[in-house]
Design a protein around this motif. Structure first.
Motif, PDB file in Angstrom:
ATOM      1  N   ASN A   9       0.815  -5.980   5.983  1.00 47.65           N
ATOM      2  CA  ASN A   9      -0.199  -5.092   6.571  1.00 47.65           C
ATOM      3  C   ASN A   9      -0.703  -4.079   5.547  1.00 47.65           C
TER       4      ASN A   9
ATOM      5  N   MET B  78       7.566   1.843  -0.925  1.00 50.36           N
ATOM      6  CA  MET B  78       8.079   0.477  -0.789  1.00 50.36           C
ATOM      7  C   MET B  78       7.911  -0.297  -2.096  1.00 50.36           C
TER       8      MET B  78
ATOM      9  N   GLN C 213       8.655  -6.327  18.902  1.00 55.24           N
ATOM     10  CA  GLN C 213       9.035  -7.501  19.684  1.00 55.24           C
ATOM     11  C   GLN C 213       9.623  -7.090  21.033  1.00 55.24           C
TER      12      GLN C 213
ATOM     13  N   ASP D   8       4.779   8.984   0.597  1.00 61.84           N
ATOM     14  CA  ASP D   8       4.657   8.165   1.819  1.00 61.84           C
ATOM     15  C   ASP D   8       6.003   7.616   2.299  1.00 61.84           C
TER      16      ASP D   8
ATOM     17  N   ASP E  81       0.821  -1.217   0.000  1.00 58.31           N
ATOM     18  CA  ASP E  81       0.000   0.000   0.000  1.00 58.31           C
ATOM     19  C   ASP E  81       0.854   1.267   0.000  1.00 58.31           C
ATOM     20  N   MET E  82       2.136   1.121   0.253  1.00 64.72           N
ATOM     21  CA  MET E  82       3.046   2.269   0.251  1.00 64.72           C
ATOM     22  C   MET E  82       3.765   2.344  -1.094  1.00 64.72           C
TER      23      MET E  82
ATOM     24  N   LYS F 245      11.376  -5.941   7.080  1.00 63.51           N
ATOM     25  CA  LYS F 245      11.857  -4.576   6.898  1.00 63.51           C
ATOM     26  C   LYS F 245      12.507  -4.095   8.200  1.00 63.51           C
ATOM     27  N   PRO F 246      13.562  -3.328   8.148  1.00 60.39           N
ATOM     28  CA  PRO F 246      14.235  -2.851   6.945  1.00 60.39           C
ATOM     29  C   PRO F 246      15.106  -3.938   6.325  1.00 60.39           C
ATOM     30  N   PHE F 247      15.253  -3.893   5.009  1.00 64.67           N
ATOM     31  CA  PHE F 247      16.074  -4.898   4.331  1.00 64.67           C
ATOM     32  C   PHE F 247      16.967  -4.204   3.309  1.00 64.67           C
ATOM     33  N   THR F 248      18.020  -4.902   2.951  1.00 63.09           N
ATOM     34  CA  THR F 248      18.919  -4.401   1.910  1.00 63.09           C
ATOM     35  C   THR F 248      18.628  -5.160   0.618  1.00 63.09           C
TER      36      THR F 248
ATOM     37  N   GLU G   7       6.948 -10.721  14.476  1.00 63.65           N
ATOM     38  CA  GLU G   7       6.640 -11.506  15.664  1.00 63.65           C
ATOM     39  C   GLU G   7       6.525 -12.980  15.280  1.00 63.65           C
TER      40      GLU G   7
ATOM     41  N   ASP H 200      19.639  -8.657   1.069  1.00 61.71           N
ATOM     42  CA  ASP H 200      18.669  -9.471   1.833  1.00 61.71           C
ATOM     43  C   ASP H 200      17.613 -10.042   0.890  1.00 61.71           C
TER      44      ASP H 200
ATOM     45  N   ALA I  94       7.077  -5.421   8.000  1.00 60.58           N
ATOM     46  CA  ALA I  94       7.710  -4.886   9.214  1.00 60.58           C
ATOM     47  C   ALA I  94       7.329  -5.729  10.432  1.00 60.58           C
ATOM     48  N   GLU I  95       6.417  -6.671  10.237  1.00 56.14           N
ATOM     49  CA  GLU I  95       5.945  -7.503  11.351  1.00 56.14           C
ATOM     50  C   GLU I  95       6.830  -8.740  11.467  1.00 56.14           C
TER      51      GLU I  95
ATOM     52  N   MET J 298      18.257   1.204   5.525  1.00 56.59           N
ATOM     53  CA  MET J 298      17.540   1.793   4.378  1.00 56.59           C
ATOM     54  C   MET J 298      18.238   3.025   3.808  1.00 56.59           C
TER      55      MET J 298
ATOM     56  N   GLN K 165       3.424 -14.540  13.849  1.00 58.67           N
ATOM     57  CA  GLN K 165       3.091 -14.143  12.481  1.00 58.67           C
ATOM     58  C   GLN K 165       3.902 -14.940  11.467  1.00 58.67           C
TER      59      GLN K 165
END
Lengths: 132, 168
Positions: free
Chosen positions: A61, A17, B113, B98, A13-14, A111-114, A93, A117, A90-91, B23, A96
């Motif tokens: 999300n 990204m 976490q 955004d 949705d972004m 996220k964050p990733f290179t 846990e 990655d 970004a989740e 990032m 999940q």
């Protein structure tokens, strides 16, 4: 790795990204990219694509239809159930991750990733599908 | 600065450093936080995300409301978006509208976490962006806002962390 002609569906949705993932995919050699801003639009794109989608990279999300809902829908449909699916989120846990694995995700990028990655995860997914 | 803030802010500091390193390939320095008593953003663009959920202690659950806000001048925002996307942006365009929100989202995601380990369980929230000179931020009522100036090679920006001192 995947053939450069593989059609990649990027779902987030972004717009920022989507652009980051798309740019990384291009740097990795992919040239046929399609974008969707949520799971519902991604589902439409999957069905209406002029050529089959060969890889889905989706955020978790999102409004309307989340990435995990899209994954479940894809895996439940005989037309698309074999499409490699990577969740970028970004989740992170543990519950999940477990839910995503149970739903049939192929890889999970936090996220964050290179660029490296994402490349590592793509290579892992490619190897998995090359074996099968 | 109280113990609650020190404890609560640690996951965000860690996640902010990690997010900017990964990032934007930059190392950030965070200055001493100051209590913020007004609603002025003091910035052109603010990316914000709610920190809402429950805090558990002594077998009790209590509602918790907070806010994470990143406040940028337009010049710094453009530099940040350019670095994130690997392109040169000289003006605000839809592609980067955004970018700040996504950074806020990633920072919060990276904090979850550690917050959970502290007994704070967050609900999913969506980030948003406020633009315009002299804009204000609606911090949650009954909360304390701490403003930290963050320095990196892109320039300076503010990180506002708003939290409730929940008593059990």
């Amino acid at each position: 790795m995947f053939a450069p002609t593989t059609r990649v569906l990027i779902v987030d949705d972004m717009s920022t990204m989507r652009k980051i993932v798309g740019k990384t995919c291009k740097e990795l050699g992919f040239s046929d990219l399609t974008e969707a801003a949520d799971g519902t639009l991604a589902w439409e794109a999957l069905q209406n694509a002029p050529a089959p989608i060969g890889l889905i990279i989706s955020d978790w999300n999102m409004p309307n239809c989340t990435g995990i809902d899209l994954l479940k829908r894809v895996r439940a449909d005989s037309r698309f159930k074999g499409v490699p699916f990577i969740l970028v989120t970004a989740e992170a846990e543990q519950h999940q991750v477990i839910e995503a694995v149970k739903a049939g995700v192929d890889q999970y990028v936090v996220k964050p990733f290179t660029k490296d990655d994402l490349k590592t995860k793509l290579e892992s997914v490619y190897k998995k599908y090359a074996k099968s | 600065m109280n113990d609650m803030f020190l404890k609560f802010s640690a996951p965000f500091i860690k996640s902010t450093k990690n997010t900017f390193a990964t990032m934007m390939s930059t190392t950030i320095t965070m200055h001493s936080p100051q209590i913020k008593t007004d609603n002025q953003a003091g910035a052109d663009i603010t990316a914000l995300i709610g920190i809402n959920g429950t805090v558990t202690a002594n077998g009790q659950d209590k509602e918790f409301r907070g806010l994470l806000a990143l406040c940028f001048s337009k010049a710094i925002y453009l530099k940040l978006a350019s670095r994130m996307l690997g392109e040169d942006y000289t003006d605000m365009v839809p592609d980067i509208a955004d970018a700040g929100s996504e950074v806020a989202n990633i920072i919060l995601g990276g904090s979850k976490q550690d917050l959970l380990n502290m007994g704070i369980k967050l609900q999913l929230t969506s980030p948003s962006t406020i633009r315009g000179t002299d804009h204000e931020i609606s911090y949650p009522k009954g909360s304390t806002t701490m403003r930290t100036t963050v320095t990196c090679d892109l320039g300076d920006f503010y990180l506002d962390l708003c939290y409730q001192d929940v008593k059990f």
